[in-house]
Design a protein around this motif. Sequence first.
Motif, short mmCIF file in Angstrom:
data_model
loop_
_atom_site.label_atom_id
_atom_site.label_comp_id
_atom_site.label_asym_id
_atom_site.label_seq_id
_atom_site.Cartn_x
_atom_site.Cartn_y
_atom_site.Cartn_z
N ALA A 316 -4.76 0.28 -12.43
CA ALA A 316 -3.67 -0.63 -12.09
C ALA A 316 -4.17 -1.83 -11.29
O ALA A 316 -3.75 -2.97 -11.53
N LEU A 317 -5.10 -1.60 -10.36
CA LEU A 317 -5.68 -2.71 -9.60
C LEU A 317 -6.43 -3.66 -10.53
O LEU A 317 -6.33 -4.89 -10.40
N HIS A 318 -7.16 -3.10 -11.47
CA HIS A 318 -7.91 -3.94 -12.41
C HIS A 318 -6.96 -4.78 -13.26
O HIS A 318 -7.26 -5.94 -13.59
N ARG A 319 -5.81 -4.21 -13.61
CA ARG A 319 -4.85 -4.95 -14.43
C ARG A 319 -4.30 -6.18 -13.70
O ARG A 319 -3.97 -7.18 -14.34
N ILE A 320 -4.23 -6.11 -12.37
CA ILE A 320 -3.72 -7.27 -11.63
C ILE A 320 -4.85 -8.19 -11.17
O ILE A 320 -4.64 -9.12 -10.40
N GLY A 321 -6.07 -7.88 -11.61
CA GLY A 321 -7.20 -8.74 -11.30
C GLY A 321 -7.92 -8.41 -10.01
O GLY A 321 -8.77 -9.19 -9.56
N TRP A 322 -7.63 -7.26 -9.39
CA TRP A 322 -8.33 -6.86 -8.17
C TRP A 322 -9.43 -5.88 -8.56
O TRP A 322 -9.18 -4.71 -8.82
N GLU A 323 -10.65 -6.35 -8.63
CA GLU A 323 -11.77 -5.53 -9.07
C GLU A 323 -12.27 -4.65 -7.92
O GLU A 323 -12.59 -5.13 -6.84
N MET A 331 -10.74 11.05 -1.52
CA MET A 331 -9.37 10.73 -1.92
C MET A 331 -9.04 9.27 -1.60
O MET A 331 -7.89 8.94 -1.37
N TYR A 332 -10.07 8.42 -1.58
CA TYR A 332 -9.89 7.03 -1.16
C TYR A 332 -10.41 6.03 -2.18
O TYR A 332 -11.32 6.33 -2.96
N VAL A 333 -9.84 4.85 -2.11
CA VAL A 333 -10.38 3.68 -2.80
C VAL A 333 -10.69 2.65 -1.73
O VAL A 333 -9.83 2.29 -0.91
N TRP A 334 -11.93 2.18 -1.70
CA TRP A 334 -12.42 1.21 -0.72
C TRP A 334 -12.48 -0.13 -1.44
O TRP A 334 -13.31 -0.34 -2.32
N ALA A 335 -11.57 -1.02 -1.09
CA ALA A 335 -11.39 -2.26 -1.86
C ALA A 335 -11.76 -3.48 -1.03
O ALA A 335 -11.29 -3.64 0.10
N SER A 393 0.77 -6.58 -6.13
CA SER A 393 0.66 -7.76 -6.98
C SER A 393 1.69 -8.82 -6.60
O SER A 393 1.37 -10.01 -6.49
N GLN A 394 2.92 -8.38 -6.38
CA GLN A 394 3.98 -9.31 -5.97
C GLN A 394 3.64 -9.96 -4.63
O GLN A 394 3.86 -11.16 -4.43
N PHE A 395 3.07 -9.17 -3.70
CA PHE A 395 2.68 -9.72 -2.40
C PHE A 395 1.58 -10.76 -2.55
O PHE A 395 1.64 -11.83 -1.94
N LEU A 396 0.57 -10.45 -3.35
CA LEU A 396 -0.53 -11.40 -3.53
C LEU A 396 -0.04 -12.70 -4.20
O LEU A 396 -0.51 -13.80 -3.83
N GLN A 397 0.87 -12.61 -5.12
CA GLN A 397 1.43 -13.80 -5.75
C GLN A 397 2.24 -14.62 -4.75
O GLN A 397 2.25 -15.84 -4.80
N LEU A 398 2.90 -13.92 -3.83
CA LEU A 398 3.71 -14.60 -2.82
C LEU A 398 2.85 -15.40 -1.86
O LEU A 398 3.21 -16.53 -1.48
N VAL A 399 1.72 -14.83 -1.44
CA VAL A 399 0.91 -15.49 -0.41
C VAL A 399 -0.05 -16.51 -0.98
O VAL A 399 -0.64 -17.30 -0.25
#
Length: 400
Positions: A316-323, A331-335, A393-399
């Motif tokens: 899902a992160l990849h779909r919004i362009g966050w690699e 149990m974590y994702v380090w982004a 994704s909505q937050f990133l588009q907002l900022v």
Amino acid sequence: MQFAKRLEPLQSNVFADMDIAKAKALAYGRELIDLSLGSSDLPAESHVVEAIAKSLYDKSTHGYLLFNGTKEFRCAAARWYSLRFGISVDPETEVLPLIGSQEGTAHLPLAVLNPGDFALLLDPGYPSHAGGVHLASGQIYAMPLREENNFLPVFEDIPASVLSQSRMMVLSYPHNPTAATAPLSFFKKAVAFCQQHNIVLVHDFPYVDLVFAQTQAQETNPLSLAPSILQADSEKSTSIEFFTLSKSYNMGGFRIGFAIGNRELIKSLRQVKAAVDFNQYRGILNGAIAALNGPQSGVQIAVDSFRKRRDAFVNALHRIGWEVTLPKATMYVWAKLPEDWSKDSIQFCKDLVENTGVAASPGAGFGKSGEGFVRFALVREPSELVAAVDKISQFLQLVY
């Protein structure tokens, strides 16, 4: 009223600040999707709960539990470890029950460090590792973990002046927060380094089972992803390892773990514990015995659940362009944060939760080298994780 100076480093707590931000989000009417805490939402297995429940009606479990009364649990822990890693363990002298591995890492510095001694800690790393050193009036040398080094420390970079005053090193792989893994060759190097410099080697090992095979070979040999430090120090010359049932067996609220390692280190930690607490309620140990000795299918269910969650969230992160890198364990994702937020992970997480209800942990909360990253805990079902990414994704588009 005056308090000890050792409390001063403990006053600043990023996670307490995040709790305030989460409270604000709830006050704004946000629906909270809390991915900030690594507390499993999966239940303990029924045979574990039944063992604890049965104990409640046994009046012999209602009194204090001294060391000798923990023998059955220590034997279960030693047996579990020997079957898993092929190394014999003496349950009398090389095993110690703990109130979770965090208690062990917090108390051991009191047994090892004199005021002013250095502890070598991972940066970023689990906050309680530093807390225990502060309580022992020790100094911290932070070993930076860089992405280009696979989030492994470079021992050669430690200054000689620090090494001469260093008494302990704390490692933890699979790693929280980066989700990095370490090969056995790295542990062998760490053991040799600590033997050379007369340093106690501590390995915090809560994610021993939460590893995801990437190849067929690893499927048949999961130890290639998560080896024990004692495989590199089979004589237990300088090492101690901490385990917990919080992750593998979903028993976080029961607060049960154990230490295995060098008998002198076990003895010294036992001396500290004797001055602080008796052991847990016997019924909890009975539940832990049932977990360690019983069917392990629940562990695999947990691993499979977190693998599915990892895949859903990362995709899902990849779909919004966050690699982000697909984690091999935990149990974590380090982004890595977008460039505009790379120097203020705390503000990013505060703004994110207040605007969307999605809570994450700022990388800066795990140490200076964690700045520029954010940690997401995969403690919701896949559909909720995907919904969280939609909100992100909505937050990133907002900022932007």
